[in-house]
Design a protein around this motif. Structure first.
Motif, mmCIF file in Angstrom:
data_model
loop_
_atom_site.group_PDB
_atom_site.id
_atom_site.type_symbol
_atom_site.label_atom_id
_atom_site.label_comp_id
_atom_site.label_asym_id
_atom_site.label_seq_id
_atom_site.Cartn_x
_atom_site.Cartn_y
_atom_site.Cartn_z
ATOM 1 N N LYS A 1 93.283 80.086 28.553
ATOM 2 C CA LYS A 1 93.218 80.310 27.106
ATOM 3 C C LYS A 1 92.514 81.633 26.794
ATOM 4 N N GLU A 2 91.355 81.837 27.435
ATOM 5 C CA GLU A 2 90.573 83.069 27.213
ATOM 6 C C GLU A 2 91.302 84.274 27.799
ATOM 7 N N LEU A 3 91.907 84.072 28.975
ATOM 8 C CA LEU A 3 92.419 85.218 29.715
ATOM 9 C C LEU A 3 93.778 85.706 29.230
ATOM 10 N N LYS A 4 94.482 84.864 28.493
ATOM 11 C CA LYS A 4 95.798 85.264 27.983
ATOM 12 C C LYS A 4 95.719 86.566 27.192
ATOM 13 N N GLU A 5 94.594 86.743 26.501
ATOM 14 C CA GLU A 5 94.424 87.917 25.643
ATOM 15 C C GLU A 5 93.978 89.147 26.427
ATOM 16 N N VAL A 6 93.614 88.945 27.686
ATOM 17 C CA VAL A 6 92.995 90.031 28.442
ATOM 18 C C VAL A 6 94.014 91.025 28.983
ATOM 19 N N PHE A 7 95.149 90.520 29.486
ATOM 20 C CA PHE A 7 96.120 91.428 30.093
ATOM 21 C C PHE A 7 96.673 92.394 29.054
ATOM 22 N N ALA A 8 96.885 93.654 29.478
ATOM 23 C CA ALA A 8 97.388 94.668 28.543
ATOM 24 C C ALA A 8 98.809 94.305 28.112
ATOM 25 N N PRO A 9 99.158 94.524 26.825
ATOM 26 C CA PRO A 9 100.522 94.238 26.371
ATOM 27 C C PRO A 9 101.580 94.954 27.221
ATOM 28 N N LYS B 1 85.793 91.292 30.447
ATOM 29 C CA LYS B 1 85.969 89.909 29.989
ATOM 30 C C LYS B 1 86.450 89.027 31.149
ATOM 31 N N PHE B 2 87.385 89.569 31.934
ATOM 32 C CA PHE B 2 87.899 88.819 33.087
ATOM 33 C C PHE B 2 86.766 88.512 34.074
ATOM 34 N N LEU B 3 85.953 89.543 34.382
ATOM 35 C CA LEU B 3 84.855 89.337 35.336
ATOM 36 C C LEU B 3 83.846 88.332 34.769
ATOM 37 N N ASP B 4 83.502 88.517 33.495
ATOM 38 C CA ASP B 4 82.496 87.630 32.881
ATOM 39 C C ASP B 4 82.983 86.176 32.846
ATOM 40 N N ASP C 1 99.510 92.488 35.926
ATOM 41 C CA ASP C 1 98.366 91.974 35.160
ATOM 42 C C ASP C 1 97.190 92.923 35.094
ATOM 43 N N ASN C 2 97.470 94.187 34.781
ATOM 44 C CA ASN C 2 96.366 95.131 34.666
ATOM 45 C C ASN C 2 95.678 94.985 33.302
ATOM 46 N N VAL C 3 94.534 95.610 33.184
ATOM 47 C CA VAL C 3 93.682 95.401 31.992
ATOM 48 C C VAL C 3 92.998 96.710 31.598
ATOM 49 N N SER C 4 92.557 96.770 30.359
ATOM 50 C CA SER C 4 91.727 97.902 29.950
ATOM 51 C C SER C 4 90.337 97.679 30.555
ATOM 52 N N ARG C 5 89.463 98.667 30.478
ATOM 53 C CA ARG C 5 88.116 98.497 31.053
ATOM 54 C C ARG C 5 87.376 97.341 30.364
ATOM 55 N N SER C 6 87.552 97.212 29.019
ATOM 56 C CA SER C 6 86.854 96.109 28.347
ATOM 57 C C SER C 6 87.494 94.763 28.702
ATOM 58 N N GLY C 7 88.808 94.769 28.899
ATOM 59 C CA GLY C 7 89.492 93.546 29.324
ATOM 60 C C GLY C 7 89.011 93.117 30.699
ATOM 61 N N LEU C 8 88.784 94.102 31.563
ATOM 62 C CA LEU C 8 88.291 93.800 32.913
ATOM 63 C C LEU C 8 86.936 93.102 32.825
#
Ligand SMILES: Cc1cc2nc3c(=O)[nH]c(=O)nc-3n(C[C@H](O)[C@H](O)[C@H](O)COP(=O)(O)OP(=O)(O)OC[C@H]3O[C@@H](n4cnc5c(N)ncnc54)[C@H](O)[C@@H]3O)c2cc1C
Length: 386
Positions: A238-246, A195-198, A186-193
């Motif tokens: 719902k919000e976080l589903k989009e956060v993880f990198a494909p 969103k996860f933190l926020d 479940d890693n993320v891009s910097r912008s995804g991170l």
């Protein structure tokens, strides 16, 4: 002047491992875990034998000779856990085992923006401690290896980075390569991170590090040393589903099957690190710090199946529970739920099943050749959502 556009042959599935930022881009089609999955062939090459799919431990955790739960007697301050990874890196340089350690520090402006480097001194390895919980272009430094005259290398990295590294390792001009891996999911891009933190933390700007813990909560450590705990079941799915990198949603190498030695936490009791020694080279790495560690038993207890199945359905339907229900569930599951290796299997079952469904829905033509046999067997033991 505009920066040169980056080459990304894996397109949306790129995990930013850094290989394509180097002259080794020419091997990307074969080396990239998301273009050509060949982890099983590389496993045999790295460890001298295939994973035994009839042995439940090997099926889930990969080829290995030994497994341990351990921690540093004197933890490294500021490390992700007790700093076993950084200490192995430091000792590898101090004892002259290697000329350099490939690791990843942080940008001076932002603690979560990764800056890969070939560390030549123990101090540089120490400075690179703690996770940068984002996709990290670790392999972007590969062209510097011959340029710096490095012949013996210790590489630290996560699964996708290590698969690409293993594919090109014989082209790097090295005398010897030691691979120290961590699990990753479940890693993320910097912008995804961000969103996860926020979305998840009470104070996103003061988070120093975080971990999805074995007590079914995320532990955020803040600058003032306080720990904030948020139950997994209370996440805004719902919000976080989009956060993880494909790439991470299509990954089946959670436990870093190609590393010589793996250091994580997921198979150990809370407070301990989990170590998987895959081969003799891994043993050599662990021997560098063995005297500095306390060991305890690797345990497994509880039953994961019901929790796995509920989690798969809840994730697929994007269910977000009220926080008090999530907290209550977390407490109950912590008391009676899976522990030790059974917790690790819970996490692997849940992520592999979710990822299988993701590839099936988004890349149906890729599914059969992309999912390794061990993952197919694991997924077949669970019920897929409709
Ligand atoms: C992105 C990520 C996800 C993880 N997910 C899990 C998990 O789900 N389950 C589990 O059991 N363990 C996971 N781990 C491993 C775990 O969090 C610890 O890193 C590991 O237990 C080592 O702890 P330590 O205190 O010994 O590490 P430290 O001594 O603090 O050293 C950490 C090392 O990680 C390297 N590193 C930091 N960020 C990255 C990155 N983005 N990519 C590659 N290397 C990096 C650094 O070079 C450093 O050498 C993950 C690690 C990362 C980096």
């Amino acid at each position: 002047m505009h920066p040169k556009p980056k080459n990304r042959p894996a397109l949306a599935l790129c995990s930013e491992c850094g290989l394509c930022d180097t002259s080794y881009l020419r091997y990307a089609k074969w080396a990239c875990a998301f273009i050509t999955q060949h982890v099983e062939e590389l496993e045999e090459r790295a460890h001298g034998r295939a994973r035994n799919l009839d042995d439940e431990r090997e099926l889930y955790f990969g080829v290995h000779e030994h497994m341990y739960a351990a921690r540093k007697r004197k933890p490294v301050e500021g490390a992700q856990w007790t700093g076993i990874v950084s200490t192995i890196g430091m000792r590898a340089l101090e004892t002259g085992l290697v000329d350099a350690v490939l690791c990843v520090g942080a940008s001076p402006e932002d603690r979560f923006t990764p800056r890969p480097l070939l560390a030549r001194t123990p101090a540089e390895v120490l400075a690179a401690r703690v996770n940068k919980p984002t996709l990290s272009p670790n392999l972007s430094v590969l062209d510097e290896i011959p340029a710096q005259g490095i012949r013996r290398l210790l590489a630290i990295g996560v699964g996708c980075q290590i698969q690409a590294l293993r594919t090109v390792q014989n082209k790097l001009g090295l005398e010897s390569l030691y691979v120290l891996g961590t699990p990753c999911v479940d890693n993320v891009s910097r912008s995804g991170l961000q969103k996860f933190l926020d979305t998840t933390s009470r104070s996103p700007s003061t988070v120093v590090h975080y971990e999805f813990m074995q007590d079914f909560r995320i532990h955020f450590k803040h600058e003032d040393g306080s720990i904030e705990k948020v139950p997994f079941f209370g996440l805004n799915t719902k919000e976080l589903k989009e956060v993880f990198a494909p790439s991470c949603l299509s990954c089946f190498d959670y436990v870093n099957g190609l590393a010589d030695l793996v250091v994580g936490y997921m198979g150990a009791e809370f407070g301990w690190q989990w170590i998987v020694e895959r081969n003799q080279t891994g043993r050599q790495l662990l021997d560098l710090v063995r005297d500095e560690l306390d060991f305890t038993d690797v345990i497994e207890s509880g039953a994961r199946k019901a929790a796995v199945q509920q989690g798969i359905t809840a994730y697929d339907k994007s269910v977000t529970l009220p926080m008090w229900v999530a907290k209550a569930m977390g407490i109950v599951i912590e008391k009676i739920g899976p522990r030790g290796l059974e917790y690790a299997r819970f996490s692997i079952d849940s992520h592999f099943t979710r990822n299988y469904v993701y590839v099936q829905r988004n890349y149906p033509d890729k599914l059969d050749r992309h999912v390794p046999a061990f993952a197919k067997k694991i997924v077949s033991q669970n019920q897929l959502p409709h």
